[in-house]
Design an enzyme around this catalytic site. Structure first.
Site, PDB file in Angstrom:
ATOM      1  CG  ASP A   1     -22.047   1.899  63.207  1.00 16.33           C
ATOM      2  OD1 ASP A   1     -21.074   2.660  63.220  1.00 16.33           O
ATOM      3  OD2 ASP A   1     -23.232   2.297  63.160  1.00 16.33           O
TER       4      ASP A   1
ATOM      5  CD1 TRP B   1     -19.505   6.596  61.815  1.00 17.65           C
ATOM      6  CD2 TRP B   1     -17.837   6.266  63.272  1.00 17.65           C
ATOM      7  NE1 TRP B   1     -19.917   5.667  62.733  1.00 17.65           N
ATOM      8  CE2 TRP B   1     -18.922   5.458  63.638  1.00 17.65           C
ATOM      9  CE3 TRP B   1     -16.677   6.228  64.047  1.00 17.65           C
ATOM     10  CZ2 TRP B   1     -18.880   4.605  64.738  1.00 17.65           C
ATOM     11  CZ3 TRP B   1     -16.623   5.385  65.139  1.00 17.65           C
ATOM     12  CH2 TRP B   1     -17.715   4.595  65.464  1.00 17.65           C
ATOM     13  N   GLY B   2     -14.820   7.629  58.706  1.00 21.23           N
ATOM     14  CA  GLY B   2     -13.593   8.328  58.291  1.00 21.23           C
ATOM     15  C   GLY B   2     -12.452   8.209  59.281  1.00 21.23           C
TER      16      GLY B   2
ATOM     17  CG  ASP C   1     -23.810   9.150  61.979  1.00 24.04           C
ATOM     18  OD1 ASP C   1     -22.845   8.503  61.526  1.00 24.04           O
ATOM     19  OD2 ASP C   1     -24.619   8.684  62.803  1.00 24.04           O
TER      20      ASP C   1
HETATM   21  C1  GLA Z   1     -23.900   5.162  63.581  1.00 24.44           C
HETATM   22  C2  GLA Z   1     -23.888   5.122  62.052  1.00 24.44           C
HETATM   23  C3  GLA Z   1     -25.252   5.508  61.535  1.00 24.44           C
HETATM   24  C4  GLA Z   1     -26.308   4.564  62.106  1.00 24.44           C
HETATM   25  C5  GLA Z   1     -26.252   4.558  63.617  1.00 24.44           C
HETATM   26  C6  GLA Z   1     -27.103   3.462  64.225  1.00 24.44           C
HETATM   27  O1  GLA Z   1     -24.060   6.462  64.044  1.00 24.44           O
HETATM   28  O2  GLA Z   1     -22.900   5.966  61.554  1.00 24.44           O
HETATM   29  O3  GLA Z   1     -25.262   5.481  60.134  1.00 24.44           O
HETATM   30  O4  GLA Z   1     -26.083   3.274  61.602  1.00 24.44           O
HETATM   31  O5  GLA Z   1     -24.929   4.344  64.088  1.00 24.44           O
HETATM   32  O6  GLA Z   1     -27.078   3.505  65.620  1.00 24.44           O
END
Ligand code: GLA
Length: 652
Positions: free
Chosen positions: A210, A276-277, A297
């Protein structure tokens, strides 16, 4: 990314960060540039033919990874019983036999980092088998158990010091504990140590990395102040690409990949990039990881599912065996996709399948009703997703409500999804042309939901319920009987340089509603860059391919100063295309030279200017393994020059 943009973003990243506390990161980005950043930098001309396939030859993820992940089901309230329950159900239900083999623990597993030696400690209260009397806690027993079930094990971390839950799930009972340093559970500064522990000692097979640690822990922020975290000047600004340090983000993920390679010399690992892009990862993810998130997400809402789908569905040329666009995990079973909304749940699944998204179940499988198991367990649709050729589906038709997406299968057939995004019934006409089949020969369909087998010649119309997706396998007579159009084989194309001058947000993706947001401002505008990137059967700006008034329903649309590598693995004897400057370009001034190389040798070339009729380009490919298509602009204007490789094909 071009030379100019690389220099601009490096300089900018350091303006933002280096003067403050960011020395180590900027130093990483500057002193150890990745091969590809160097490629985009002044020392190497990224338009020079490589004579080879320059993506890493990856051992894993030859097809999109499949399995289960704890996050959408449990957030941080994950525990061993829940995870093992899911693992057992994957086996008992037969889902593992279909390919759902990764059992992935997401955020919430950690207790702290031991500061004496930096070793990560597991929250054994929720993972009891990790407690080893007289020894350090270890996931070895857990991983062994998962492996003994014929499954594989995944774990989660962050590329920065702190994880997402430490900012967003502050009421969680499973947050890291202790001093500031003990709560720094992310990889930053411990990359090799942590990766060695997770892969060599504990035996994990897969890691999701992440990026909250380099995003939301900026100096002076409330979360840092209130929780006594070490500030990390953000390298990612999700709202502003110019305030994102693209090379530094990429370099951090490359460091993780290097650590993974060192811990797994046989290449037996999966690296899932979860930023996330942001940071233009939609362009470079393929060079660094096995999958990369293309958006924020997913939530269990229809509109957010559309948002995530759209973030990946236009990126077919950027994915293929070994590296996949990841619009996030499945949310089937929850909210708009629960057992009372099977139409929506089935659409979500068919859409993920046809664009080669990783299929990660996000539901408490111990409780799963048969109606949901039947969706994940639709063997025909899984087969579409897992087709070994790895060609992502390409959008063949799109309107405000309806999309038709077509994916070439390795057996020469096609899969096609007819998707009604809207709230009204829709009549959708599928043509043989959408499938690149002859419109005078019969087309045989197999409905992958109800197994009915309609056939047609020319075209046929289906009535779709609101939010319904029909998905078929189609066989017919290929329009190109003696070869393949490049837009049919995106999995064999590497966009080595897409010619984008400065990354721009992709306007095709509608803005998102975040879970905690209200309608107090103008809303969250996605900044997933990639707009202007290479497209199959469309221009880089999503227009119909057209040269001097002549339209093309197949071809590759791209900007000038670009280079594509194409695997000629089916032994094509000729390359043919009809090329020119696309009518949609705003740059009317520059000329472009189209060059075709075979294994590094120049085979054919021609030069074009705006308004000039399309020209045929043909090259002998005998014995050629890698075809390179280069479009070079004679000048260095900042206005993107749109070019079209119309009807581009490899012929037998
Ligand atoms: C981010 C990721 C999710 C998940 C959460 C965990 O938002 O994009 O997929 O892993 O963190 O906290």
């Amino acid at each position: 990314m071009s030379v100019r943009h690389y220099l601009m973003s490096t300089a900018l990243g350091c303006t933002l960060g280096c003067a403050l506390v960011l020395m180590p990161v900027c130093a990483t980005a500057q002193t150890a540039p990745s091969p590809a950043t160097t490629q985009a930098g002044a020392t190497r001309d990224s338009l020079a033919p490589s004579g080879r396939w320059s993506l890493p030859e990856r051992q894993q993820a030859k097809t999109p990874p499949m399995g289960w992940n704890s996050w959408n089901a449990f957030r941080t309230e994950v525990d061993e019983a829940k995870v093992m329950g899911a693992a057992q159900k994957l086996v008992d239900s037969g889902l593992s036999k279909l390919g759902y083999v990764y059992v992935n623990i997401d955020d919430g597993w950690w207790l702290k980092r031991r500061t004496s030696d930096g070793r990560m400690q597991i929250r054994t209260q929720i993972f009891p088998s990790a407690a080893v009397p007289g020894k350090d806690p270890s996931f070895r027993a857990y991983v062994d158990k998962v492996h003994a079930m014929g499954l594989k094990a995944g774990i989660y971390t962050d590329v920065g010091r702190n994880a997402c839950s430490q900012a967003y799930d502050l009421h969680s009972p499973n947050l890291p504990e202790g001093t500031t340093a003990e709560r720094e559970v992310g990889l930053y500064g411990h990359e090799q140590q942590d990766i060695d522990l997770y892969f060599k000692d504990w035996g994990f097979d897969y890691i999701k990395v992440d990026a909250c640690g380099i995003n939301v822990y900026g100096p002076g922020t409330a979360v840092v102040r209130d929780n006594d975290y070490t500030a990390f000047p953000p390298l990612i600004d999700q709202a502003t690409i110019s305030r994102t340090n693209i090379p530094a983000v990429r370099a951090m993920y490359e460091k993780v990949d290097a650590a993974l390679k060192s811990a797994n010399p046989d290449g037996d690992y999966i690296l899932s990039l979860c930023n996330w892009g942001s940071a233009d990862v939609r362009t470079w993810g393929k060079d660094v990881g096995h999958m990369w998130r293309t958006s924020g997400d997913i939530t269990p809402n229809w509109t957010r599912m559309l948002h995530n789908f759209d973030s990946a569905s236009t990126r077919a040329l950027y994915a293929g065996p070994g590296g996949w666009n990841d619009p996030d995990m499945l949310f089937i079973g929850h909210g708009d996709f629960d057992a009372n909304h099977l139409t929506e749940a089935k659409s979500h699944f068919a859409l993920w399948a046809i664009i080669n998204a990783p299929l990660m179940i996000g539901y408490d499988l111990r409780e799963a009703p048969q109606s949901l198991l039947n969706i994940w367990g639709n063997a025909d649709i899984v087969r579409v997703n897992q087709d070994p050729a790895g060609h992502q589906g390409v959008i063949a038709y799109a309107s405000d409500d309806v999309q038709i997406i077509v994916k070439t299968l390795s057996n020469g057939k096609k899969a096609v999804a007819l998707f009604n995004r809207g709230l009204a019934k829709a009549d959708v006409t599928l043509t043989a042309g959408h499938l690149k089949f002859s419109d005078t020969a019969p087309v045989q369909l197999k409905n992958l939901w109800d197994k009915s087998a309609p056939h047609f010649t020319g075209d046929t119309t289906f009535s779709l319920a609101p939010r319904e997706t029909l998905i078929f396998e189609a066989s017919g007579q290929r329009r190109l009987t003696d070869g393949e159009f490049l837009s049919e084989i995106p999995g064999r194309i590497n966009v080595a340089d897409d010619g984008v001058i400065a990354p721009e947000p992709d306007p095709v993706v509608h803005r998102m509603t975040n879970q905690w947001g209200k309608t107090l401002n103008s809303g969250e505008r996605p900044t997933y860059t990639g707009w202007g990137g290479a497209q199959a059967d469309a221009t880089p700006y999503d227009q119909t391919l057209q040269i001097a008034g002549q339209t093309f329903d197949t071809g590759i649309g791209i900007l000038a100063n670009s280079r594509l590598e194409v695997r000629n693995s089916t032994g094509g004897k000729r390359f043919e295309a009809t090329v020119g400057i696309d009518d949609s370009t705003r740059n009317l001034k520059d000329t472009v030279t189209f060059l075709v190389y075979g294994d590094g040798k120049l085979l054919a070339q021609t030069t074009a200017s705006f308004g000039q009729p399309a020209q045929s380009l043909s090259a002998d490919l005998s014995g050629v393994k890698i075809v390179e298509l280069i479009a070079k602009s004679a000048t260095t204007s900042d206005l993107p020059l749109v070019v079209t490789w119309g009807d581009a094909a490899l012929l037998k």
